[in-house]
Design an enzyme around this catalytic site. Structure first.
Site, PDB file in Angstrom:
ATOM      1  N   ASP A 160      -3.096  13.652  -9.220  1.00  0.00           N
ATOM      2  CA  ASP A 160      -3.055  12.444  -9.983  1.00  0.00           C
ATOM      3  C   ASP A 160      -3.890  11.480  -9.492  1.00  0.00           C
ATOM      4  OD1 ASP A 160      -2.206  10.703 -11.792  1.00  0.00           O
ATOM      5  OD2 ASP A 160      -0.072  11.305 -11.723  1.00  0.00           O
ATOM      6  N   ASP A 209      -4.770   8.510 -14.422  1.00  0.00           N
ATOM      7  CA  ASP A 209      -3.747   7.593 -14.830  1.00  0.00           C
ATOM      8  C   ASP A 209      -4.670   6.682 -15.736  1.00  0.00           C
ATOM      9  OD1 ASP A 209      -1.248   6.465 -14.144  1.00  0.00           O
ATOM     10  OD2 ASP A 209      -2.323   4.978 -13.399  1.00  0.00           O
ATOM     11  N   GLU A 226      -4.574  10.145 -19.392  1.00  0.00           N
ATOM     12  CA  GLU A 226      -3.318   9.343 -19.870  1.00  0.00           C
ATOM     13  C   GLU A 226      -3.967   8.193 -20.528  1.00  0.00           C
ATOM     14  OE1 GLU A 226       0.645   7.229 -18.373  1.00  0.00           O
ATOM     15  OE2 GLU A 226      -1.066   6.734 -17.467  1.00  0.00           O
ATOM     16  N   HIS A 238       7.568  11.009 -16.068  1.00  0.00           N
ATOM     17  CA  HIS A 238       8.166  10.237 -15.230  1.00  0.00           C
ATOM     18  C   HIS A 238       8.173   8.711 -15.733  1.00  0.00           C
ATOM     19  CE1 HIS A 238       3.853   9.688 -14.507  1.00  0.00           C
ATOM     20  NE2 HIS A 238       3.900   8.580 -13.709  1.00  0.00           N
ATOM     21  N   ASP A 239       7.586   8.336 -16.852  1.00  0.00           N
ATOM     22  CA  ASP A 239       7.640   7.071 -17.495  1.00  0.00           C
ATOM     23  C   ASP A 239       8.666   6.835 -18.513  1.00  0.00           C
ATOM     24  OD1 ASP A 239       5.781   6.065 -15.383  1.00  0.00           O
ATOM     25  OD2 ASP A 239       4.098   6.528 -16.880  1.00  0.00           O
TER      26      ASP A 239
END
Ligand code: NOJ
Length: 657
Positions: A96, A274, A324, A398-399
């Protein structure tokens, strides 16, 4: 490594996946021990959330050193071994890359705070502006004068700065460290800083009333942090300890390319980037009177050229890459993920995960709007296909709170609704991503006290909501539905004391609580059950590889007026795959106007209701031939008319030409 179109990606939240040493925190050696599990699940790629050195204010998305492993997660030797072992198993690891910002603990930022002009220009600094009591700007913003030194990349950021300022110039919110402000080197037209003997309160008041723009941080509060020593603010779209990088500066871009080159050389197979559509900021920074500022920096003016440059210069164009995309647009995503653009292989967009945001606000609850959900899937799935671009498809990460708790019914139809949601996503056009625990139907955390939460965003918003007048119970209820911690509880491997996440005799507690439902929702139980959610996911993953139509078929959504069933048809070379998903916990009529769906001669590839209970359907539609649901055997329907779907049933029917 397989083609990404027929591949499935598994996401690991490192802190919560598997703790090998009993310190309560997941680690790289824990991941190594579970690689065979992932191989057996059938996935091709594994994306790991950041495990680099970090103060962990945002659980690793605040990177202090891109080249080292956070000791809480292991060592570089562990990382090397993990990459090697994954490659031996044919699992491609994706790391990431958090490149929109660094931690303020990063040495670049520390050097910037020490007044080093080279490193100041790695970040985005703005002067104070005069505002009236209502917050309106009184004097022209510094944006014309300053004309965004971030924009030119060549402007000498040090101009106007005293490079001899204290080694650790202090931010307005850390004034206990220093109240000293340096005003000696301000340009003549700059608004003067508070007097050197100003109190911390006076400095805070000055900082709050002179912000360069009214933009709001994604984690609440202003997006600007004041540094008295410079009489300037730095931009942070996330936490104040996550300073936004100045991508307009070519040196920054080179630094980031080197990070990719470093990890690529270690044998990675891909990268996740990200919030990468936020990297290019506007030429002029101005107040946003319509929103929180995002329209000025989202999908920014140079983002496509930056991504292309990054991919070309690091040689990752042929690797698995996913960006993302925060609050993005279809038109931009078509560019990001169209092979002709040479930017990324695929994108995450989030519009479908806002259909339960009342008035578009994350912290206002409402029941999911399934009509909107269908519209969004239709727009994005069909739109990306028309634009020749590729989607990453997903419900969880995870968000996000767990999708089955959010869009299904985990009390009455836990298994059915989890399987239905899986079917809806996995048979779409795009590469499916499974978030750890999703494959066993893990649910929201069920926390009952704010003390159980760990996430910076959740804790900030609890405070904001109560300050706005919500009672602690109301605020807790909202956080309980929306917190990112819902998706961050430890992976449930067994029914053991710590769910098998860490050794039963560990001396520490897990870093975040484990839901009680570990007793029945866990890998150990589901591995031995051919009708489990886990078995169902394995089947979906396998079908994508076996049936080209799932990987490569076109997609059209059907029956657009239906509020309860989302349906689509995939098509390839004369074959069709008809997918119907009932989003409700009640029996729903199928194509009622047409009297049902004629399934004559079609093959039932998969049905979310266990095969054994499929037989003898009450509507007279034939059940399948009784084959084991997890065997991958193809079921055939000799019957004819599908008139209804059972609660949360999903079915996929293959029509040969
Ligand atoms: C998106 C990440 O997924 C999230 O966890 C993080 O807080 C923000 N970006 C900031 O890096």
């Amino acid at each position: 490594m397989s083609d990404f179109r027929n591949s499935t990606v598994y996401q690991i939240y490192v802190k919560s996946f598997c703790d090998s040493n009993g310190d309560g925190i997941g680690d790289l050696n824990g991941i190594r021990s579970k690689l065979p599990y992932l191989k057996n699940l059938g996935v091709d790629y594994v994306w790991l959330t950041p495990f680099f050195r970090s103060p962990m204010n945002d659980n690793g998305y605040d990177v202090a050193d891109y080249y080292s492993v956070n000791p809480m997660f292991g060592t570089m030797d562990d990382a090397d071994a993990m990459i090697r072992e994954a490659n031996e198993l044919g699992l491609g690891l994706m790391f990431d890359m958090v490149f929109n910002h660094t931690s303020t603990e990063h040495e670049w930022f520390k050097k910037a705070l020490a007044g080093d002009p080279t490193y100041m220009d790695y970040y985005i600094w703005k002067d104070p502006v005069n505002r009236d009591a209502d917050g309106h700007i009184l004097t022209p913003t510094d944006s014309d004068r300053d004309s965004d030194r971030a924009a030119t990349g060549s402007a000498n950021t040090a101009s106007g700065l005293d490079t001899n300022v204290s080694e650790s110039a202090k931010t307005a919110s850390n004034l206990e460290m220093s109240t000293g402000s340096t005003s000696s080197a301000q340009p003549s037209d700059q608004i003067p800083a508070p007097a050197p003997n100003a109190s911390p309160e006076e400095i805070r008041a000055f900082a709050a009333s002179h912000v360069p723009t009214n933009w709001v941080s994604k984690f609440g509060g202003s997006a600007w942090e004041y540094v008295p020593a410079f009489n300037k603010y730095y931009l942070h779209l996330f936490d104040k300890t996550q300073a936004d990088l100045n991508w307009e500066n070519p040196r920054v871009r080179e630094e980031l390319k080197n990070v990719i080159r470093f990890w690529k050389a270690k044998g990675l197979k891909g990268f996740r980037f990200d919030v990468v559509n936020l990297i290019s900021k506007p030429a002029v920074f101005e107040d946003d009177f319509e929103g929180d500022g995002r329209r000025f920096y989202t999908d920014g003016r140079h983002v496509h050229e930056f991504l292309r440059e990054l991919a070309e210069d690091t040689g990752i164009a042929d690797m698995m890459t996913v960006g993302e995309m925060s609050s993005t647009s279809l038109a931009n995503c078509i560019r990001y993920a169209n092979p002709a653009s040479h930017e990324l292989k695929m994108v995450f967009s989030f519009h479908h995960l806002k259909v339960d945001y009342k008035n578009g606000q994350k912290w206002e609850l409402m029941a999911p709007d399934f009509r909107k959900l269908r519209e969004l899937f239709t727009e994005w799935q069909e739109g990306m296909e028309k634009g020749g671009a590729w989607n990453a498809v997903f419900w969880n990460n995870h968000d996000q709170p767990r999708a089955n708790s959010r869009f299904g019914d985990v009390t009455h139809y836990w298994k059915e609704s989890s399987k239905m949601l899986a079917t809806l996503i996995h048979l779409m056009r795009g590469t499916p991503y499974i978030y750890e625990g999703e494959e066993i139907g893990m649910t929201n955390a069920g926390f009952t006290s704010i003390d159980q939460y760990r996430d910076v965003e959740s804790i900030n918003y609890y405070r904001i909501l109560t300050n706005e007048g919500k009672s602690p119970e109301e605020a807790l209820h909202i956080i309980g539905e929306r917190s990112r911690d819902n998706g961050r509880t430890p992976m449930q491997w067994t029914a053991g004391r710590y769910a098998g996440f860490m050794p039963d005799d560990a001396k520490h507690e897990p870093w975040i609580g484990i839901p009680d439902n570990k007793d029945h929702i866990n890998v150990a139980v589901e591995s031995h059950d051919s009708a489990s959610i886990l078995s169902y996911y394995k089947k979906l993953i396998r079908l994508r590889k076996e049936y080209e139509i799932i990987a490569d078929g076109s997609i059209r959504f059907t029956d657009p007026e239906n509020e309860n069933i989302i349906s689509y048809v995939r098509e390839l070379g004369g074959r069709k795959l008809h997918v119907f998903c009932n989003l409700r916990g009640a029996e729903e009529p199928l194509l009622a106007n047409a009297g049902g769906f004629d399934a004559t001669g079609m093959q039932r590839l998969i049905d979310s209701i266990e095969d054994e209970t499929c037989a003898g359907r009450s509507d007279g539609t034939a059940g399948n031939d009784g084959a084991d649901a997890a065997s991958g055997a193809k079921d055939s329907t000799d019957a004819v008319l599908l008139t209804k779907l059972r609660p949360y049933e999903a079915v996929a029917l293959l029509e040969e030409n």
